[in-house]
Scaffold this motif. Structure first.
Motif, PDB file in Angstrom:
ATOM      1  N   GLU A  10      24.463  59.788 -28.973  1.00  0.00           N
ATOM      2  CA  GLU A  10      23.769  60.816 -28.197  1.00  0.00           C
ATOM      3  C   GLU A  10      22.660  61.472 -29.022  1.00  0.00           C
ATOM      4  O   GLU A  10      21.548  61.652 -28.534  1.00  0.00           O
ATOM      5  N   GLN A  11      22.956  61.829 -30.265  1.00  0.00           N
ATOM      6  CA  GLN A  11      21.949  62.475 -31.114  1.00  0.00           C
ATOM      7  C   GLN A  11      20.758  61.551 -31.337  1.00  0.00           C
ATOM      8  O   GLN A  11      19.608  61.982 -31.274  1.00  0.00           O
ATOM      9  N   LYS A  12      21.037  60.274 -31.604  1.00  0.00           N
ATOM     10  CA  LYS A  12      19.954  59.307 -31.828  1.00  0.00           C
ATOM     11  C   LYS A  12      19.021  59.245 -30.619  1.00  0.00           C
ATOM     12  O   LYS A  12      17.799  59.354 -30.741  1.00  0.00           O
ATOM     13  N   TRP A  13      19.592  59.067 -29.434  1.00  0.00           N
ATOM     14  CA  TRP A  13      18.766  58.888 -28.252  1.00  0.00           C
ATOM     15  C   TRP A  13      18.110  60.185 -27.794  1.00  0.00           C
ATOM     16  O   TRP A  13      16.980  60.184 -27.303  1.00  0.00           O
ATOM     17  N   GLN A  14      18.775  61.301 -27.966  1.00  0.00           N
ATOM     18  CA  GLN A  14      18.136  62.566 -27.606  1.00  0.00           C
ATOM     19  C   GLN A  14      16.928  62.830 -28.494  1.00  0.00           C
ATOM     20  O   GLN A  14      15.898  63.322 -28.011  1.00  0.00           O
ATOM     21  N   ARG A  15      17.022  62.502 -29.784  1.00  0.00           N
ATOM     22  CA  ARG A  15      15.856  62.636 -30.682  1.00  0.00           C
ATOM     23  C   ARG A  15      14.722  61.705 -30.233  1.00  0.00           C
ATOM     24  O   ARG A  15      13.560  62.097 -30.186  1.00  0.00           O
ATOM     25  N   PHE A  16      15.071  60.468 -29.897  1.00  0.00           N
ATOM     26  CA  PHE A  16      14.073  59.496 -29.447  1.00  0.00           C
ATOM     27  C   PHE A  16      13.378  59.984 -28.177  1.00  0.00           C
ATOM     28  O   PHE A  16      12.151  59.945 -28.066  1.00  0.00           O
ATOM     29  N   TRP A  17      14.165  60.441 -27.210  1.00  0.00           N
ATOM     30  CA  TRP A  17      13.586  60.900 -25.947  1.00  0.00           C
ATOM     31  C   TRP A  17      12.672  62.105 -26.171  1.00  0.00           C
ATOM     32  O   TRP A  17      11.633  62.223 -25.521  1.00  0.00           O
ATOM     33  N   GLU A  18      13.060  62.989 -27.074  1.00  0.00           N
ATOM     34  CA  GLU A  18      12.237  64.167 -27.366  1.00  0.00           C
ATOM     35  C   GLU A  18      10.943  63.758 -28.063  1.00  0.00           C
ATOM     36  O   GLU A  18       9.862  64.195 -27.690  1.00  0.00           O
ATOM     37  N   THR A  19      11.041  62.898 -29.076  1.00  0.00           N
ATOM     38  CA  THR A  19       9.865  62.453 -29.831  1.00  0.00           C
ATOM     39  C   THR A  19       8.896  61.672 -28.953  1.00  0.00           C
ATOM     40  O   THR A  19       7.683  61.891 -28.998  1.00  0.00           O
ATOM     41  N   GLU A  20       9.436  60.767 -28.165  1.00  0.00           N
ATOM     42  CA  GLU A  20       8.601  59.911 -27.315  1.00  0.00           C
ATOM     43  C   GLU A  20       8.211  60.567 -25.995  1.00  0.00           C
ATOM     44  O   GLU A  20       7.443  59.996 -25.227  1.00  0.00           O
ATOM     45  N   ARG A  21       8.774  61.747 -25.741  1.00  0.00           N
ATOM     46  CA  ARG A  21       8.523  62.472 -24.492  1.00  0.00           C
ATOM     47  C   ARG A  21       8.832  61.594 -23.279  1.00  0.00           C
ATOM     48  O   ARG A  21       8.104  61.558 -22.294  1.00  0.00           O
ATOM     49  N   THR A  22       9.944  60.906 -23.382  1.00  0.00           N
ATOM     50  CA  THR A  22      10.344  59.925 -22.375  1.00  0.00           C
ATOM     51  C   THR A  22      10.454  60.517 -20.978  1.00  0.00           C
ATOM     52  O   THR A  22      10.029  59.905 -20.007  1.00  0.00           O
ATOM     53  N   PHE A  23      10.994  61.711 -20.872  1.00  0.00           N
ATOM     54  CA  PHE A  23      11.238  62.298 -19.556  1.00  0.00           C
ATOM     55  C   PHE A  23      10.247  63.406 -19.223  1.00  0.00           C
ATOM     56  O   PHE A  23      10.506  64.243 -18.361  1.00  0.00           O
ATOM     57  N   ARG A  24       9.097  63.399 -19.869  1.00  0.00           N
ATOM     58  CA  ARG A  24       8.075  64.401 -19.597  1.00  0.00           C
ATOM     59  C   ARG A  24       7.476  64.157 -18.215  1.00  0.00           C
ATOM     60  O   ARG A  24       7.167  63.030 -17.845  1.00  0.00           O
ATOM     61  N   VAL A  25       7.323  65.212 -17.484  1.00  0.00           N
ATOM     62  CA  VAL A  25       6.710  65.131 -16.165  1.00  0.00           C
ATOM     63  C   VAL A  25       5.469  66.006 -16.175  1.00  0.00           C
ATOM     64  O   VAL A  25       5.512  67.171 -16.551  1.00  0.00           O
ATOM     65  N   ALA A  26       4.358  65.424 -15.796  1.00  0.00           N
ATOM     66  CA  ALA A  26       3.104  66.171 -15.755  1.00  0.00           C
ATOM     67  C   ALA A  26       2.773  66.528 -14.310  1.00  0.00           C
ATOM     68  O   ALA A  26       2.946  65.711 -13.403  1.00  0.00           O
ATOM     69  N   ASP A  27       2.324  67.740 -14.112  1.00  0.00           N
ATOM     70  CA  ASP A  27       1.854  68.128 -12.788  1.00  0.00           C
ATOM     71  C   ASP A  27       0.549  67.415 -12.498  1.00  0.00           C
ATOM     72  O   ASP A  27      -0.312  67.279 -13.365  1.00  0.00           O
TER      73      ASP A  27
END
Length: 97
Positions: A10-27
């Motif tokens: 979980e820690q590994k993937w949460q760091r990856f998602w945060e760094t890569e902005r995987t789930f970022r949504v832009a208006d």
């Protein structure tokens, strides 16, 4: 059976998602686009695995959303939770939960 090191994973993937902005949504500031709303069902366990309605539901809404986006719509597609629904309720009754 070996323990599953979920905390490390979980820690590994949460760091990856945060760094890569995987789930970022832009208006989308383009207000001239027509709006389209598609509500998706959250896939949950039915007690014996995912029932066939989940992939079919997701495939259908994915097709609709992609088509609308290609055609210039500003699509909002939240995922809902339907409080377990009838498959889980029925499974619980049959198995005395």
């Amino acid at each position: 059976m070996a323990d599953y090191p979920f905390q490390d994973i979980e820690q590994k993937w949460q760091r990856f998602w945060e760094t890569e902005r995987t789930f970022r949504v832009a208006d989308d500031p383009d207000t001239s686009k027509p709006k389209y709303y598609v509500l998706d069902m959250f896939p949950y366990s039915s007690g014996v695995g995912l029932h066939v309605g989940h992939p079919l539901d997701s495939i259908a809404t994915d097709i609709v959303v992609r088509n609308k986006r290609i055609r210039g719509f500003n699509v909002f597609q939240p995922m809902c939770f339907d409080a377990y629904g009838l498959p889980v309720h029925h499974f619980a009754i049959l198995h005395g939960f």
